[in-house]
Every structure is written in C-alpha cells, then in structure tokens.
Design a protein around this motif. Structure first.
Motif, PDB file in Angstrom:
ATOM      1  N   ILE A 115      -9.076 -46.679 -42.746  1.00 32.44           N
ATOM      2  CA  ILE A 115      -9.459 -46.489 -44.207  1.00 32.44           C
ATOM      3  C   ILE A 115      -8.740 -46.220 -44.939  1.00 32.44           C
ATOM      4  CG2 ILE A 115     -10.438 -44.798 -45.266  1.00 32.44           C
ATOM      5  CD1 ILE A 115     -12.848 -46.221 -43.756  1.00 32.44           C
ATOM      6  N   ASN A 116      -8.470 -47.077 -45.648  1.00 31.95           N
ATOM      7  CA  ASN A 116      -6.871 -47.540 -46.421  1.00 31.95           C
ATOM      8  C   ASN A 116      -6.947 -46.204 -47.143  1.00 31.95           C
ATOM      9  OD1 ASN A 116      -5.928 -49.890 -45.853  1.00 31.95           O
ATOM     10  ND2 ASN A 116      -7.883 -50.935 -46.916  1.00 31.95           N
ATOM     11  N   GLY A 117      -5.782 -45.367 -47.165  1.00 29.44           N
ATOM     12  CA  GLY A 117      -5.178 -44.447 -48.093  1.00 29.44           C
ATOM     13  C   GLY A 117      -5.536 -42.921 -47.710  1.00 29.44           C
ATOM     14  N   ASP A 118      -7.028 -43.131 -46.028  1.00 32.28           N
ATOM     15  CA  ASP A 118      -7.265 -41.365 -45.550  1.00 32.28           C
ATOM     16  C   ASP A 118      -8.060 -41.965 -44.103  1.00 32.28           C
ATOM     17  OD1 ASP A 118      -9.179 -39.727 -45.447  1.00 32.28           O
ATOM     18  OD2 ASP A 118     -11.277 -40.354 -46.612  1.00 32.28           O
ATOM     19  N   LEU A 119      -6.356 -41.419 -43.813  1.00 32.13           N
ATOM     20  CA  LEU A 119      -6.008 -40.835 -42.284  1.00 32.13           C
ATOM     21  C   LEU A 119      -7.373 -39.996 -41.825  1.00 32.13           C
ATOM     22  CD1 LEU A 119      -4.565 -41.928 -39.755  1.00 32.13           C
ATOM     23  CD2 LEU A 119      -3.235 -39.599 -40.560  1.00 32.13           C
ATOM     24  N   GLY A 120      -7.336 -38.916 -42.713  1.00 31.31           N
ATOM     25  CA  GLY A 120      -8.769 -37.704 -42.092  1.00 31.31           C
ATOM     26  C   GLY A 120      -9.461 -38.810 -41.811  1.00 31.31           C
ATOM     27  N   THR A 121     -10.140 -39.233 -42.677  1.00 31.25           N
ATOM     28  CA  THR A 121     -11.736 -40.149 -42.078  1.00 31.25           C
ATOM     29  C   THR A 121     -11.431 -40.843 -41.010  1.00 31.25           C
ATOM     30  OG1 THR A 121     -12.955 -39.618 -45.149  1.00 31.25           O
ATOM     31  CG2 THR A 121     -13.610 -41.292 -43.510  1.00 31.25           C
ATOM     32  N   SER A 122     -10.632 -41.227 -41.459  1.00 28.54           N
ATOM     33  CA  SER A 122      -9.976 -42.567 -39.985  1.00 28.54           C
ATOM     34  C   SER A 122     -10.064 -41.618 -38.897  1.00 28.54           C
ATOM     35  CB  SER A 122      -9.148 -43.367 -40.181  1.00 28.54           C
ATOM     36  OG  SER A 122      -9.011 -44.199 -41.121  1.00 28.54           O
ATOM     37  N   TYR A 123      -9.956 -41.397 -38.893  1.00 23.67           N
ATOM     38  CA  TYR A 123      -9.865 -39.927 -37.505  1.00 23.67           C
ATOM     39  C   TYR A 123     -11.394 -39.407 -37.149  1.00 23.67           C
ATOM     40  CZ  TYR A 123      -4.841 -38.950 -36.357  1.00 23.67           C
ATOM     41  OH  TYR A 123      -3.755 -39.679 -35.178  1.00 23.67           O
ATOM     42  N   GLN A 124     -11.823 -38.857 -38.267  1.00 26.21           N
ATOM     43  CA  GLN A 124     -12.979 -38.381 -37.922  1.00 26.21           C
ATOM     44  C   GLN A 124     -14.536 -39.460 -37.798  1.00 26.21           C
ATOM     45  OE1 GLN A 124     -14.678 -35.737 -41.547  1.00 26.21           O
ATOM     46  NE2 GLN A 124     -12.677 -35.672 -41.873  1.00 26.21           N
ATOM     47  N   ILE A 125     -14.228 -40.139 -38.287  1.00 31.47           N
ATOM     48  CA  ILE A 125     -15.420 -41.776 -37.399  1.00 31.47           C
ATOM     49  C   ILE A 125     -14.441 -42.189 -36.207  1.00 31.47           C
ATOM     50  CG2 ILE A 125     -15.681 -44.759 -37.587  1.00 31.47           C
ATOM     51  CD1 ILE A 125     -14.942 -43.651 -40.716  1.00 31.47           C
ATOM     52  N   ALA A 126     -12.991 -42.002 -35.529  1.00 34.64           N
ATOM     53  CA  ALA A 126     -12.609 -42.798 -34.589  1.00 34.64           C
ATOM     54  C   ALA A 126     -13.102 -41.428 -33.673  1.00 34.64           C
ATOM     55  CB  ALA A 126     -11.277 -42.398 -34.350  1.00 34.64           C
ATOM     56  N   LEU A 127     -13.443 -40.667 -33.679  1.00 37.00           N
ATOM     57  CA  LEU A 127     -13.960 -38.647 -32.828  1.00 37.00           C
ATOM     58  C   LEU A 127     -15.042 -39.174 -32.941  1.00 37.00           C
ATOM     59  CD1 LEU A 127     -12.492 -36.711 -30.951  1.00 37.00           C
ATOM     60  CD2 LEU A 127     -13.118 -35.393 -32.968  1.00 37.00           C
ATOM     61  N   GLY A 128     -15.724 -39.155 -33.806  1.00 37.76           N
ATOM     62  CA  GLY A 128     -17.085 -40.115 -33.720  1.00 37.76           C
ATOM     63  C   GLY A 128     -17.841 -41.219 -33.174  1.00 37.76           C
ATOM     64  N   ILE A 129     -17.490 -41.789 -32.898  1.00 35.21           N
ATOM     65  CA  ILE A 129     -16.995 -42.881 -31.666  1.00 35.21           C
ATOM     66  C   ILE A 129     -16.963 -42.425 -30.697  1.00 35.21           C
ATOM     67  CG2 ILE A 129     -16.744 -45.406 -31.316  1.00 35.21           C
ATOM     68  CD1 ILE A 129     -16.027 -45.612 -34.304  1.00 35.21           C
ATOM     69  N   ALA A 130     -15.781 -42.193 -30.329  1.00 32.00           N
ATOM     70  CA  ALA A 130     -15.396 -41.284 -29.127  1.00 32.00           C
ATOM     71  C   ALA A 130     -16.229 -40.381 -28.161  1.00 32.00           C
ATOM     72  CB  ALA A 130     -13.591 -40.435 -29.022  1.00 32.00           C
ATOM     73  N   LEU A 131     -16.356 -39.392 -28.664  1.00 33.91           N
ATOM     74  CA  LEU A 131     -17.393 -38.318 -28.675  1.00 33.91           C
ATOM     75  C   LEU A 131     -19.103 -38.539 -28.549  1.00 33.91           C
ATOM     76  CD1 LEU A 131     -17.245 -35.481 -31.012  1.00 33.91           C
ATOM     77  CD2 LEU A 131     -16.500 -35.254 -28.452  1.00 33.91           C
ATOM     78  N   ARG A 132     -19.672 -39.574 -29.391  1.00 35.57           N
ATOM     79  CA  ARG A 132     -20.609 -40.444 -28.606  1.00 35.57           C
ATOM     80  C   ARG A 132     -20.354 -41.353 -27.382  1.00 35.57           C
ATOM     81  NH1 ARG A 132     -21.531 -41.921 -33.468  1.00 35.57           N
ATOM     82  NH2 ARG A 132     -20.666 -44.160 -33.524  1.00 35.57           N
ATOM     83  N   GLN A 133     -19.370 -42.290 -27.349  1.00 31.29           N
ATOM     84  CA  GLN A 133     -19.077 -42.902 -26.094  1.00 31.29           C
ATOM     85  C   GLN A 133     -18.754 -42.103 -25.119  1.00 31.29           C
ATOM     86  OE1 GLN A 133     -18.723 -46.061 -26.210  1.00 31.29           O
ATOM     87  NE2 GLN A 133     -18.559 -46.886 -24.050  1.00 31.29           N
TER      88      GLN A 133
END
Length: 143
Positions: A115-133
C-alpha cells in the motif's frame, strides 16, 4: 512473527500499530512478535533462525534493505528464503521495495502486500491474510 528491516523514523512501525496488530493476533488465539533488524546481515540471520515449531507464519518487511538485497545476493537472503519451512508474506509501503531477486530464484511469498505510503495498512492486510490462513490450516488439521 514480523521481521522488519530498518525504516526511516517516519515509516517505522509505531508502538500503537504494533499494539493493534498484537491485539488482532491475540483475538485470533495467536501471539505476534516484532524482530527489528538493523542491517542485511541481521535480517538474513533472523530469517534463517525461524523454526516452524515456534513460528507458524512470518511477515517479512525489508524496509530500506531492498536495494542492498538486490545488489548483494551473496548475503544469502534468497537461500534463507528457499530453506524456510514457514509461510511468509512480504509487507511494503512502496512498489519499488519488493524482494524479487534479479533471477527470481528464491521461493515466493504467499502474498506481497504493498500500500504505497501506508505501511500500517499493509501490515493489517498481511496479518489478516496470515490469521485467515492459520485458521484454515487449523480447520484442515482438525478434520
């Protein structure tokens, strides 16, 4: 586990964001650990140290190390990723920061979140995918 390379102060993971991510993980019955790295050698060593018995999933954020990784394949990150038995997601806040090596030789991440310029949102999306997996893997293992 989050393995994070160095970031400019304005782009680093904040205590507030880390706390939020840890709360999300805790709500899903998981723990989340941040492993900050000061340089490429430390980053590669952290990846090599990951063991599937203690780390079920990894968020990999190279931060400002991307050009160094690409310029120094002998540092061993590609080999460390190839040897990794733990699934991982790359997390970035800039499209030029992905870890693709010139020859594309290392194992691919489950996903790459930018997410260009928004590391926090990148982390939230990545963690959501990881937890779902992890949740889906747990259901499959119980069946």
């Amino acid at each position: 586990m989050i393995i994070q390379g160095p970031h400019a102060t304005t782009r680093s993971i904040s205590g507030e964001l880390l706390n939020h991510l840890q709360q999300l993980a805790h709500a899903a019955g998981r723990t989340l650990e941040l492993c900050p790295c000061g340089g490429l050698r430390d980053f590669v060593a952290r990846v090599r140290a990951v063991k599937p018995q203690s780390t079920e999933f990894m968020l990999l954020d190279p931060g400002e190390l991307t050009q160094e990784v690409q310029g120094h394949p002998e540092a061993g990150l590609g080999d460390a990723l190839d040897e990794l038995d733990t699934p991982y997601i790359e997390v970035h806040d800039d499209t030029v920061a992905t870890l693709e090596t010139r020859d594309g030789s290392h194992s691919a991440p489950l996903a790459t979140i930018i997410i260009n310029g928004d590391l926090g949102t990148s982390y939230q999306i990545a963690l959501g995918i990881a937890l779902r997996q992890l949740s889906e893997d747990g259901v499959a293992a119980a069946a």
